[in-house]
Design an enzyme around this catalytic site. Structure first.
Site, PDB file in Angstrom:
ATOM      1  N   ASP A 187      13.631 -44.072  25.106  1.00 20.11           N
ATOM      2  CA  ASP A 187      12.471 -44.948  24.888  1.00 20.11           C
ATOM      3  C   ASP A 187      11.609 -44.464  23.731  1.00 20.11           C
ATOM      4  O   ASP A 187      11.240 -45.242  22.837  1.00 20.11           O
ATOM      5  CB  ASP A 187      11.611 -45.027  26.154  1.00 20.11           C
ATOM      6  CG  ASP A 187      12.394 -45.509  27.350  1.00 20.11           C
ATOM      7  OD1 ASP A 187      13.525 -45.987  27.159  1.00 20.11           O
ATOM      8  OD2 ASP A 187      11.876 -45.399  28.472  1.00 20.11           O
ATOM      9  N   LEU A 216       9.643 -52.174  29.688  1.00 21.98           N
ATOM     10  CA  LEU A 216       9.701 -52.345  28.230  1.00 21.98           C
ATOM     11  C   LEU A 216       9.084 -51.138  27.517  1.00 21.98           C
ATOM     12  O   LEU A 216       8.712 -51.210  26.348  1.00 21.98           O
ATOM     13  CB  LEU A 216       9.000 -53.645  27.801  1.00 21.98           C
ATOM     14  CG  LEU A 216       9.567 -54.941  28.398  1.00 21.98           C
ATOM     15  CD1 LEU A 216       8.790 -56.156  27.920  1.00 21.98           C
ATOM     16  CD2 LEU A 216      11.051 -55.105  28.062  1.00 21.98           C
ATOM     17  N   SER A 256       6.191 -49.273  28.104  1.00 24.58           N
ATOM     18  CA  SER A 256       4.766 -49.196  27.764  1.00 24.58           C
ATOM     19  C   SER A 256       4.316 -47.733  27.687  1.00 24.58           C
ATOM     20  O   SER A 256       3.457 -47.390  26.870  1.00 24.58           O
ATOM     21  CB  SER A 256       3.930 -49.982  28.772  1.00 24.58           C
ATOM     22  OG  SER A 256       4.251 -49.609  30.084  1.00 24.58           O
ATOM     23  N   SER A 257       4.895 -46.860  28.504  1.00 24.96           N
ATOM     24  CA  SER A 257       4.426 -45.465  28.451  1.00 24.96           C
ATOM     25  C   SER A 257       4.920 -44.761  27.193  1.00 24.96           C
ATOM     26  O   SER A 257       4.147 -44.067  26.525  1.00 24.96           O
ATOM     27  CB  SER A 257       4.783 -44.697  29.725  1.00 24.96           C
ATOM     28  OG  SER A 257       6.125 -44.841  30.047  1.00 24.96           O
ATOM     29  N   GLY A 262       4.421 -51.283  32.836  1.00 21.53           N
ATOM     30  CA  GLY A 262       5.311 -50.908  33.934  1.00 21.53           C
ATOM     31  C   GLY A 262       6.387 -51.944  34.196  1.00 21.53           C
ATOM     32  O   GLY A 262       6.833 -52.119  35.322  1.00 21.53           O
ATOM     33  N   ALA A 263       6.813 -52.671  33.144  1.00 20.84           N
ATOM     34  CA  ALA A 263       7.806 -53.735  33.342  1.00 20.84           C
ATOM     35  C   ALA A 263       9.151 -53.379  32.705  1.00 20.84           C
ATOM     36  O   ALA A 263       9.981 -54.245  32.473  1.00 20.84           O
ATOM     37  CB  ALA A 263       7.283 -55.049  32.781  1.00 20.84           C
ATOM     38  N   ASP A 265      21.001 -41.987  28.803  1.00 19.14           N
ATOM     39  CA  ASP A 265      20.391 -41.015  27.872  1.00 19.14           C
ATOM     40  C   ASP A 265      20.284 -39.612  28.465  1.00 19.14           C
ATOM     41  O   ASP A 265      20.513 -38.631  27.766  1.00 19.14           O
ATOM     42  CB  ASP A 265      19.040 -41.510  27.312  1.00 19.14           C
ATOM     43  CG  ASP A 265      17.976 -41.824  28.349  1.00 19.14           C
ATOM     44  OD1 ASP A 265      18.293 -41.838  29.555  1.00 19.14           O
ATOM     45  OD2 ASP A 265      16.820 -42.040  27.935  1.00 19.14           O
ATOM     46  N   GLU A 314       6.281 -36.840  29.052  1.00 17.43           N
ATOM     47  CA  GLU A 314       6.782 -37.614  30.199  1.00 17.43           C
ATOM     48  C   GLU A 314       7.368 -36.667  31.266  1.00 17.43           C
ATOM     49  O   GLU A 314       7.099 -36.806  32.450  1.00 17.43           O
ATOM     50  CB  GLU A 314       7.856 -38.582  29.691  1.00 17.43           C
ATOM     51  CG  GLU A 314       8.192 -39.706  30.603  1.00 17.43           C
ATOM     52  CD  GLU A 314       7.119 -40.793  30.662  1.00 17.43           C
ATOM     53  OE1 GLU A 314       6.788 -41.167  31.786  1.00 17.43           O
ATOM     54  OE2 GLU A 314       6.630 -41.249  29.607  1.00 17.43           O
ATOM     55  N   GLU A 336      22.710 -48.051  30.053  1.00 24.13           N
ATOM     56  CA  GLU A 336      21.554 -47.813  30.927  1.00 24.13           C
ATOM     57  C   GLU A 336      21.773 -46.603  31.816  1.00 24.13           C
ATOM     58  O   GLU A 336      22.842 -46.444  32.408  1.00 24.13           O
ATOM     59  CB  GLU A 336      21.324 -49.078  31.772  1.00 24.13           C
ATOM     60  CG  GLU A 336      19.873 -49.356  32.042  1.00 24.13           C
ATOM     61  CD  GLU A 336      19.082 -49.624  30.758  1.00 24.13           C
ATOM     62  OE1 GLU A 336      18.498 -48.669  30.205  1.00 24.13           O
ATOM     63  OE2 GLU A 336      19.051 -50.787  30.315  1.00 24.13           O
TER      64      GLU A 336
HETATM   65  C1  GLA Z   1      13.699 -45.370  31.500  1.00 25.45           C
HETATM   66  C2  GLA Z   1      13.690 -43.982  30.883  1.00 25.45           C
HETATM   67  C3  GLA Z   1      14.768 -43.834  29.819  1.00 25.45           C
HETATM   68  C4  GLA Z   1      16.134 -44.303  30.341  1.00 25.45           C
HETATM   69  C5  GLA Z   1      16.025 -45.651  31.030  1.00 25.45           C
HETATM   70  C6  GLA Z   1      17.307 -46.046  31.706  1.00 25.45           C
HETATM   71  O1  GLA Z   1      13.327 -46.326  30.561  1.00 25.45           O
HETATM   72  O2  GLA Z   1      12.432 -43.690  30.312  1.00 25.45           O
HETATM   73  O3  GLA Z   1      14.810 -42.499  29.362  1.00 25.45           O
HETATM   74  O4  GLA Z   1      16.690 -43.333  31.182  1.00 25.45           O
HETATM   75  O5  GLA Z   1      14.987 -45.678  31.995  1.00 25.45           O
HETATM   76  O6  GLA Z   1      18.322 -46.219  30.790  1.00 25.45           O
END
Ligand code: GLA
Length: 387
Positions: A169, A122, A124-125, A119-120, A34, A157, A31
């Protein structure tokens, strides 16, 4: 799907020509890695975003959603800019990017629907971005690979929406594979699928239902902090990313970082990247217990060093640690609210679900949502002709 077709017909007076689907994702481990040049391990889930779409000859882009009352009708023009904080900025940003690359498109009637909590954490964007890119690619024969659609989503983004997020993501939702995790090298964009075989366990998703306030600005703040920590370490280390540094080298050079907050941020990133290595090794030999321990350790680091958790997510993980048939749990995604994931014995899921509900409600004052997640495929077309 029938509900979408009916709704499309009543709004646009015709049937949709295509329906596309793009999933959301969870990240198993790695986490805030990236954008620091390391490897992450996300997978696509079965919830996601749908798009029913037809071309029109009116030179109009019509944006409708079953999730939001707001609609838009924009004349086809050469480029667009962001309008306030409306939902259709995401598909609009992708269309803008496709036009910027010199592609020609026609007017479109679009109806979106998502069963992903918005916005949780997962994605969505990313889901709606990749969905739009994939749909336009198919509709206008643009010959863009899914990997490039993911990169386009990231660009939208970063530049259109204004969040400095990494590639995880968009890549996960574009390239997901049923029952597999994606091990993605975010620097080289190389990837491999790792079968996510969890035997008699299931992957539970627990939505804290905490509204994520200021999540974008806090995310950008963490991004900037990592940049500053890297800059300080580069005074003596010849590296490109924080993830190029191992734990020992970091401890030997930590004194180069004057601000203790930046030191904590770097410690999270570098230790998390080490945990990704441990987790991969565990998964490859089917050692789920060790994998689960890495998940717990990841959460702790996100809580203490990266400070992106919060009492809601911590309460979930705290409960999981006391539940015998849960072998690992952590927040997933950016944090600041959103979801946690947990590995729970399949035959205990109902019990887990009701106990965590009660525990969480007592501590936080409202209920979480708990569901068992399936690992699904990435973006695709559902059905072609409906006329
Ligand atoms: C969000 C970002 C990802 C990543 C995560 C954290 O989901 O869109 O690029 O940085 O947070 O790991």
């Amino acid at each position: 799907m029938n509900a979408m077709i009916n709704e499309f017909s009543s709004r646009f007076g015709k049937s949709p020509e295509h329906i596309f689907f793009c999933p959301g994702r969870v990240n198993l481990i790695g986490e805030h890695i990236d954008y620091n040049g390391g490897k992450v391990m996300p997978c696509a889930i079965s919830l996601g975003t749908y798009l029913a779409v037809s071309k029109n000859k009116d030179k109009l882009l019509r944006f409708h959603s079953l999730n939001f009352p707001e609609t838009a009708e924009l004349h086809l023009q050469e480029s667009y800019s962001k309008t306030g904080s409306t939902w259709f900025n995401y598909p609009l940003g992708v269309i803008n990017e496709i036009l910027n690359e010199g592609n020609v498109i026609s007017g479109l009637d679009m109806l979106f629907y998502g069963d992903l909590p918005i916005g949780a954490g997962l994605s969505s964007s990313a889901s709606i971005e990749v969905l739009t890119g994939f749909a336009l690619n198919q509709l206008f024969g643009l010959k863009i690979s899914n990997k490039d659609i993911a990169l386009m989503g990231k660009k939208v983004e970063n530049k259109f929406i204004g969040v400095n997020s990494g590639i995880m993501d968009q890549f996960a939702v574009a390239m997901g594979k049923k029952n597999n995790a994606i091990l993605l090298d975010c620097d080289k964009l190389e990837y491999e699928y790792i079968p996510f075989e969890i035997g008699d366990h299931i992957l539970a998703i627990i939505n804290s239902n905490k509204q994520r306030t200021l999540a974008d600005s806090k995310y950008n703040e963490r991004f900037a902090e990592c940049g500053k920590a890297l800059k300080a370490l580069k005074k003596e280390l010849n590296v490109t990313h924080l993830c190029d540094i191992d734990l020992k080298t970091f401890e030997d050079h930590r004194h180069l970082i004057n601000d203790p907050v930046l030191g904590k941020r770097a410690l999270h990133v570098i230790s998390e990247y080490f945990r990704v290595g441990e987790a991969i090794a565990a998964l490859k030999v089917n050692d789920l217990i060790s994998f689960g321990k890495e998940m717990y350790a990841s959460h702790q680091s996100l809580k203490d060093w990266y400070e992106v958790s919060g009492k809601e997510l911590d309460t979930i993980v705290e409960f999981c640690k006391t539940y015998e048939d849960c072998i690992g749990a952590r927040m997933t995604g950016a944090g600041f609210g959103g979801c946690a994931i947990a590995l729970v014995k399949k035959n205990k899921f109902e019990d887990f679900s009701s106990k965590i509900n009660a525990y969480y409600e007592e501590k936080i004052g409202y209920k979480p949502d708990v569901f068992a997640s399936e690992i699904g495929d990435g973006v695709g077309e559902l059905k072609k002709e409906f006329t």
